[in-house]
Design a protein around this motif. Structure first.
Motif, mmCIF file in Angstrom:
data_model
loop_
_atom_site.group_PDB
_atom_site.id
_atom_site.type_symbol
_atom_site.label_atom_id
_atom_site.label_comp_id
_atom_site.label_asym_id
_atom_site.label_seq_id
_atom_site.Cartn_x
_atom_site.Cartn_y
_atom_site.Cartn_z
ATOM 1 N N TRP A 1 57.694 60.736 35.799
ATOM 2 C CA TRP A 1 56.943 59.734 35.038
ATOM 3 C C TRP A 1 56.275 58.745 35.971
ATOM 4 N N LEU A 2 55.030 58.437 35.674
ATOM 5 C CA LEU A 2 54.314 57.362 36.350
ATOM 6 C C LEU A 2 54.277 56.169 35.403
ATOM 7 N N VAL A 3 54.818 55.044 35.865
ATOM 8 C CA VAL A 3 54.807 53.806 35.076
ATOM 9 C C VAL A 3 53.992 52.787 35.871
ATOM 10 N N PRO A 4 52.685 52.750 35.653
ATOM 11 C CA PRO A 4 51.823 51.868 36.439
ATOM 12 C C PRO A 4 51.705 50.476 35.828
ATOM 13 N N HIS A 5 51.179 49.556 36.611
ATOM 14 C CA HIS A 5 50.821 48.247 36.065
ATOM 15 C C HIS A 5 49.815 48.447 34.944
ATOM 16 N N GLN A 6 50.020 47.751 33.845
ATOM 17 C CA GLN A 6 49.211 47.944 32.642
ATOM 18 C C GLN A 6 48.052 46.945 32.626
ATOM 19 N N ASN B 1 44.478 47.990 32.791
ATOM 20 C CA ASN B 1 43.243 48.508 32.215
ATOM 21 C C ASN B 1 43.388 50.017 32.146
ATOM 22 N N VAL B 2 43.064 50.614 31.009
ATOM 23 C CA VAL B 2 43.257 52.053 30.861
ATOM 24 C C VAL B 2 42.401 52.839 31.848
ATOM 25 N N ARG B 3 41.266 52.282 32.260
ATOM 26 C CA ARG B 3 40.433 52.985 33.234
ATOM 27 C C ARG B 3 41.120 53.081 34.585
ATOM 28 N N ILE B 4 41.782 52.000 34.999
ATOM 29 C CA ILE B 4 42.522 52.026 36.266
ATOM 30 C C ILE B 4 43.697 52.999 36.153
ATOM 31 N N ILE B 5 44.411 52.949 35.036
ATOM 32 C CA ILE B 5 45.549 53.848 34.836
ATOM 33 C C ILE B 5 45.104 55.302 34.895
ATOM 34 N N ASN B 6 44.049 55.649 34.171
ATOM 35 C CA ASN B 6 43.571 57.035 34.130
ATOM 36 C C ASN B 6 43.026 57.489 35.476
ATOM 37 N N ALA B 7 42.287 56.617 36.157
ATOM 38 C CA ALA B 7 41.720 56.988 37.457
ATOM 39 C C ALA B 7 42.817 57.220 38.486
ATOM 40 N N THR B 8 43.852 56.375 38.452
ATOM 41 C CA THR B 8 44.968 56.542 39.388
ATOM 42 C C THR B 8 45.707 57.842 39.117
ATOM 43 N N ALA B 9 46.014 58.098 37.851
ATOM 44 C CA ALA B 9 46.727 59.320 37.491
ATOM 45 C C ALA B 9 45.931 60.560 37.891
ATOM 46 N N LYS B 10 44.627 60.523 37.691
ATOM 47 C CA LYS B 10 43.783 61.664 38.044
ATOM 48 C C LYS B 10 43.822 61.915 39.541
ATOM 49 N N ARG B 11 43.720 60.861 40.330
ATOM 50 C CA ARG B 11 43.777 61.009 41.789
ATOM 51 C C ARG B 11 45.098 61.617 42.242
ATOM 52 N N LEU B 12 46.175 61.210 41.559
ATOM 53 C CA LEU B 12 47.513 61.668 41.951
ATOM 54 C C LEU B 12 47.870 63.025 41.359
ATOM 55 N N VAL C 1 48.701 63.521 38.231
ATOM 56 C CA VAL C 1 49.748 63.343 37.224
ATOM 57 C C VAL C 1 49.127 63.534 35.844
ATOM 58 N N PRO C 2 49.605 64.495 35.054
ATOM 59 C CA PRO C 2 49.000 64.720 33.729
ATOM 60 C C PRO C 2 49.214 63.531 32.808
ATOM 61 N N ALA C 3 48.286 63.346 31.875
ATOM 62 C CA ALA C 3 48.310 62.182 30.988
ATOM 63 C C ALA C 3 49.612 62.061 30.225
ATOM 64 N N GLU C 4 50.212 63.197 29.861
ATOM 65 C CA GLU C 4 51.452 63.139 29.083
ATOM 66 C C GLU C 4 52.646 62.670 29.907
ATOM 67 N N ARG C 5 52.474 62.505 31.221
ATOM 68 C CA ARG C 5 53.535 61.993 32.083
ATOM 69 C C ARG C 5 53.247 60.569 32.578
ATOM 70 N N VAL C 6 52.277 59.923 31.956
ATOM 71 C CA VAL C 6 51.930 58.545 32.298
ATOM 72 C C VAL C 6 52.336 57.639 31.153
ATOM 73 N N VAL C 7 53.105 56.609 31.454
ATOM 74 C CA VAL C 7 53.508 55.639 30.430
ATOM 75 C C VAL C 7 52.442 54.554 30.349
ATOM 76 N N SER C 8 51.827 54.439 29.191
ATOM 77 C CA SER C 8 50.778 53.441 28.994
ATOM 78 C C SER C 8 51.073 52.624 27.740
ATOM 79 N N THR C 9 51.172 51.307 27.919
ATOM 80 C CA THR C 9 51.367 50.393 26.792
ATOM 81 C C THR C 9 50.252 49.350 26.737
ATOM 82 N N VAL C 10 49.222 49.544 27.551
ATOM 83 C CA VAL C 10 48.171 48.530 27.647
ATOM 84 C C VAL C 10 47.455 48.336 26.325
ATOM 85 N N ASP C 11 47.404 49.363 25.482
ATOM 86 C CA ASP C 11 46.736 49.231 24.188
ATOM 87 C C ASP C 11 47.466 48.253 23.275
#
Length: 338
Positions: A261-266, A268-279, A281-291
């Motif tokens: 699991w990747l639990v990034p700083h929440q 901005n979803v663009r930063i979260i998605n861009a970081t996960a893509k670079r690494l 890490v599939p979206a289903e393994r990223v914890v996002s609560t920014v919404d």
């Protein structure tokens, strides 16, 4: 005299690991949707909309504290829930570290206020200020205390009331942030827990994200509101989060494929998605609560971690990467086995 003989009576012996054994959260009761926020801003002549905010940030709502609610109040409740989850009492704590950029006072520290609220009388207590990376800094410090035997049970809290330092006429910043607190309990363990940590700072980048005011001589000096250069922060954040992720898995002797699991700083979803893509890490393994929470600064990572533990996504034995990035400019990551 040997190091063992010199150790004060009652001090725990050094241990190899610290492990997260409990988590907790506290969010203000008031939930403000984008539509409600847009209506309030329109009354001040500032134009924004739900679609404008969602498209640029992924944020749909945020929790905002009522006037007078403090970081120590939110942090205390998050701490109580984390202690309950961990199954230990406040009296068992040896250390409390609070990450906050919105302390109740200049001093005493927010950590000391929370210590008193909890009745954790034997715990050392202090604050850490690294803005949105604050929780990662605080967790790394607490892990070090446990590893060298200076603490057996440590409470790490991220608590913020960012609404009090926002310029509500600046739609480029005020729509981004919310209030809240998250906490974890670390305990000495013979089993692997915190596997690696990396912290960084670049003070030459202070101007891209800052709140450069202060109180002196009984008056406010400088600009008391948060200011941000959005594009500069985005570019810097994606670059450093990618780099520190590779650093921390290398230190731990694992690969990114081993991260559950990747639990990034929440922020901005663009930063979260861009970081996960670079690494990779599939979206289903990223914890996002920014919404739901927006950017709660030092509280965002422990809030997201607690949410994912309580809904059953993150389970015992999972390997989790926690990441922070924020003003200072600061950034860091912790790799932990839950």
């Amino acid at each position: 005299m040997s190091a063992t003989a010199a150790r004060p009576a009652g001090n725990p012996a050094p241990t190899a690991w610290s492990r997260i054994i409990g988590t907790g959260s506290c969010l203000p009761e008031r939930v403000v949707s984008n539509d409600e926020l847009a209506a309030e801003m329109a009354q001040r002549g500032v134009e924004t909309s739900d679609s404008w905010i969602v498209e640029r940030t992924g944020i749909r709502q945020r929790h905002l504290a009522e006037r007078g609610v403090t970081s120590s109040q939110l942090g205390t409740e998050a701490a109580r829930r984390a202690l309950q989850d961990a199954g230990i009492e406040a009296a068992d704590l040896d250390l409390i570290v609070v990450a906050t950029s919105t302390p109740d006072f200049v001093f005493p520290s927010t950590a000391c206020l929370i210590q008193a609220n909890l009745g954790a009388s034997k715990a050392a207590a202090f604050d850490v200020q690294a803005v949105c990376t604050g929780f990662i800094y605080a967790l790394t410090i607490a892990d070090s205390f446990v590893r060298i035997g200076r603490a057996r049970n440590a409470l790490v809290i991220g608590a913020e009331v960012f609404s009090r330092i926002l310029d509500w006429n600046d739609r480029s910043t005020c729509v981004l942030f919310g209030d809240g607190a998250g906490a974890v309990v670390l305990q000495a363990s013979a089993e692997p827990g915190v596997m690696a940590a990396k912290l960084h700072a670049d003070g030459s980048q202070t101007k891209i994200l800052c709140a450069a005011g202060n109180v002196a001589y009984g008056e406010v000096i400088g600009d008391p509101f948060l200011r941000m250069e959005g594009q500069a922060v985005f570019k810097q954040a994606v670059t450093v989060l990618d780099r520190v992720a590779h650093e921390v898995v290398e230190e731990a002797g694992v690969t990114l494929a081993d991260v559950d699991w990747l639990v990034p700083h929440q922020a901005n979803v663009r930063i979260i998605n861009a970081t996960a893509k670079r690494l990779g890490v599939p979206a289903e393994r990223v914890v996002s609560t920014v919404d739901l929470h927006a950017n709660t600064s030092a509280a965002s990572v422990p809030l997201a971690l607690d949410a994912a533990r309580r809904d059953g996504r993150i389970k015992r034995g999972d390997t989790v990467m926690l990441q922070g990035v924020g003003g200072g400019f600061t950034w860091g990551a912790v790799l932990a086995r839950m």
